[in-house]
Design a protein around this motif. Structure first.
Motif, mmCIF file in Angstrom:
data_model
loop_
_atom_site.group_PDB
_atom_site.id
_atom_site.type_symbol
_atom_site.label_atom_id
_atom_site.label_comp_id
_atom_site.label_asym_id
_atom_site.label_seq_id
_atom_site.Cartn_x
_atom_site.Cartn_y
_atom_site.Cartn_z
ATOM 1 N N THR A 105 -30.220 5.080 16.431
ATOM 2 C CA THR A 105 -31.559 4.634 16.042
ATOM 3 C C THR A 105 -31.490 3.687 14.782
ATOM 4 O O THR A 105 -30.871 3.747 14.081
ATOM 5 C CB THR A 105 -32.056 6.264 15.239
ATOM 6 N N ASN A 106 -32.741 2.737 15.006
ATOM 7 C CA ASN A 106 -32.829 1.808 13.901
ATOM 8 C C ASN A 106 -33.540 2.378 12.822
ATOM 9 O O ASN A 106 -34.802 2.581 12.724
ATOM 10 C CB ASN A 106 -33.526 0.473 14.744
ATOM 11 N N VAL A 107 -32.809 3.124 11.924
ATOM 12 C CA VAL A 107 -33.494 3.701 10.944
ATOM 13 C C VAL A 107 -34.314 2.432 10.000
ATOM 14 O O VAL A 107 -35.273 2.960 8.952
ATOM 15 C CB VAL A 107 -32.742 4.390 9.804
ATOM 16 N N TYR A 108 -33.824 1.287 10.191
ATOM 17 C CA TYR A 108 -34.464 0.139 9.215
ATOM 18 C C TYR A 108 -35.862 0.131 9.926
ATOM 19 O O TYR A 108 -36.857 -0.242 9.037
ATOM 20 C CB TYR A 108 -33.778 -1.060 9.238
ATOM 21 N N ALA A 109 -36.043 -0.044 10.885
ATOM 22 C CA ALA A 109 -37.584 0.097 11.655
ATOM 23 C C ALA A 109 -38.414 1.144 11.188
ATOM 24 O O ALA A 109 -39.689 0.948 10.544
ATOM 25 C CB ALA A 109 -37.436 -0.027 13.234
ATOM 26 N N MET A 110 -37.747 2.411 11.049
ATOM 27 C CA MET A 110 -38.633 3.300 10.766
ATOM 28 C C MET A 110 -38.877 3.431 9.079
ATOM 29 O O MET A 110 -39.958 3.596 8.589
ATOM 30 C CB MET A 110 -37.813 4.558 10.898
ATOM 31 N N GLN A 111 -37.766 2.799 8.324
ATOM 32 C CA GLN A 111 -37.895 2.651 6.865
ATOM 33 C C GLN A 111 -39.125 1.879 6.428
ATOM 34 O O GLN A 111 -40.115 1.805 5.651
ATOM 35 C CB GLN A 111 -36.682 2.522 6.118
ATOM 36 N N GLY A 112 -39.239 0.493 7.329
ATOM 37 C CA GLY A 112 -40.256 -0.410 7.136
ATOM 38 C C GLY A 112 -41.526 -0.053 7.448
ATOM 39 O O GLY A 112 -42.496 -0.086 6.872
ATOM 40 N N LEU A 113 -41.724 0.875 8.647
ATOM 41 C CA LEU A 113 -43.012 1.549 8.839
ATOM 42 C C LEU A 113 -43.451 2.245 7.795
ATOM 43 O O LEU A 113 -44.411 2.535 7.477
ATOM 44 C CB LEU A 113 -43.015 1.878 10.515
ATOM 45 N N LEU A 114 -42.368 3.298 7.381
ATOM 46 C CA LEU A 114 -42.828 4.091 6.378
ATOM 47 C C LEU A 114 -43.256 3.649 5.096
ATOM 48 O O LEU A 114 -44.018 3.794 4.319
ATOM 49 C CB LEU A 114 -41.928 5.121 6.110
ATOM 50 N N ALA A 115 -42.665 2.401 4.794
ATOM 51 C CA ALA A 115 -42.823 1.701 3.304
ATOM 52 C C ALA A 115 -44.392 1.118 3.361
ATOM 53 O O ALA A 115 -45.192 1.347 2.443
ATOM 54 C CB ALA A 115 -41.861 0.752 3.201
ATOM 55 N N ALA A 116 -44.699 0.708 4.737
ATOM 56 C CA ALA A 116 -46.027 0.099 4.905
ATOM 57 C C ALA A 116 -47.164 1.395 4.892
ATOM 58 O O ALA A 116 -48.247 1.325 4.052
ATOM 59 C CB ALA A 116 -46.405 -0.637 5.882
ATOM 60 N N LYS A 117 -46.783 2.181 5.465
ATOM 61 C CA LYS A 117 -47.661 3.497 5.493
ATOM 62 C C LYS A 117 -48.087 4.323 4.284
ATOM 63 O O LYS A 117 -48.996 4.479 3.768
ATOM 64 C CB LYS A 117 -47.515 4.345 6.613
ATOM 65 N N VAL A 118 -46.807 4.436 3.470
ATOM 66 C CA VAL A 118 -46.936 5.418 2.304
ATOM 67 C C VAL A 118 -47.278 4.322 1.393
ATOM 68 O O VAL A 118 -48.287 4.989 0.366
ATOM 69 C CB VAL A 118 -45.476 5.738 2.120
ATOM 70 N N ALA A 119 -46.992 3.191 0.970
ATOM 71 C CA ALA A 119 -47.499 2.371 0.216
ATOM 72 C C ALA A 119 -49.236 2.049 0.339
ATOM 73 O O ALA A 119 -49.810 1.691 -0.431
ATOM 74 C CB ALA A 119 -47.163 1.195 0.173
ATOM 75 N N GLY A 120 -49.843 2.297 1.738
ATOM 76 C CA GLY A 120 -51.326 2.301 1.728
ATOM 77 C C GLY A 120 -51.446 0.839 2.193
ATOM 78 O O GLY A 120 -52.686 0.524 2.487
#
Length: 126
Positions: free
Chosen positions: A110-125
């Motif tokens: 699993t590409n956790v970096y893609a997931m982390q990048g998406l979460l960073a954008a969404k959680v930061a608003g």
């Protein structure tokens, strides 16, 4: 290795087309799936609006819990990548109103970096 990861409880990536087809009845009118992961029957879905945790229960899996988490409810998260001896990656989510984090495990592919990048954008608003 797929069966081994499934037995260990590690989710792997799922095609967005398959996830969209399976979840068409619960997605909002303009909601799009951005990332999808599957663990035997359970699923972890990241859309453009929310995180959906899907827990298929019982022997037949007909009873399903859909846990919908708005990105604004995620107060903190931690991503742990796989190591040499640890074959899985882990995501911990701290959700407002809960004392303990929700922990999700992913297989080594699993590409956790893609997931982390998406979460960073969404959680930061963003």
């Amino acid at each position: 290795m797929g069966l081994f990861n499934a037995l260990l409880g590690n989710a792997g990536e799922m095609s967005i087309a398959d996830a969209t087809e399976e979840l068409s009845t619960i997605l909002g009118p303009n909601e799009n799936i951005e990332l999808a992961y599957k663990l035997v029957r359970d699923m972890i879905i990241l859309t453009d609006y929310r995180l959906i945790l899907i827990d298929k229960q019982g022997i037949t899996g007909k009873k399903v819990e859909y846990r919908s988490i708005a990105y604004k409810s995620i107060t903190m998260y931690a991503v742990e990548t796989k190591g040499h001896f640890d074959l899985d990656a882990e995501l911990k989510l701290w959700i407002s109103g809960q004392h303990e984090p929700t922990t999700l495990e992913f297989n080594g592919k699993t590409n956790v970096y893609a997931m982390q990048g998406l979460l960073a954008a969404k959680v930061a608003g963003k």
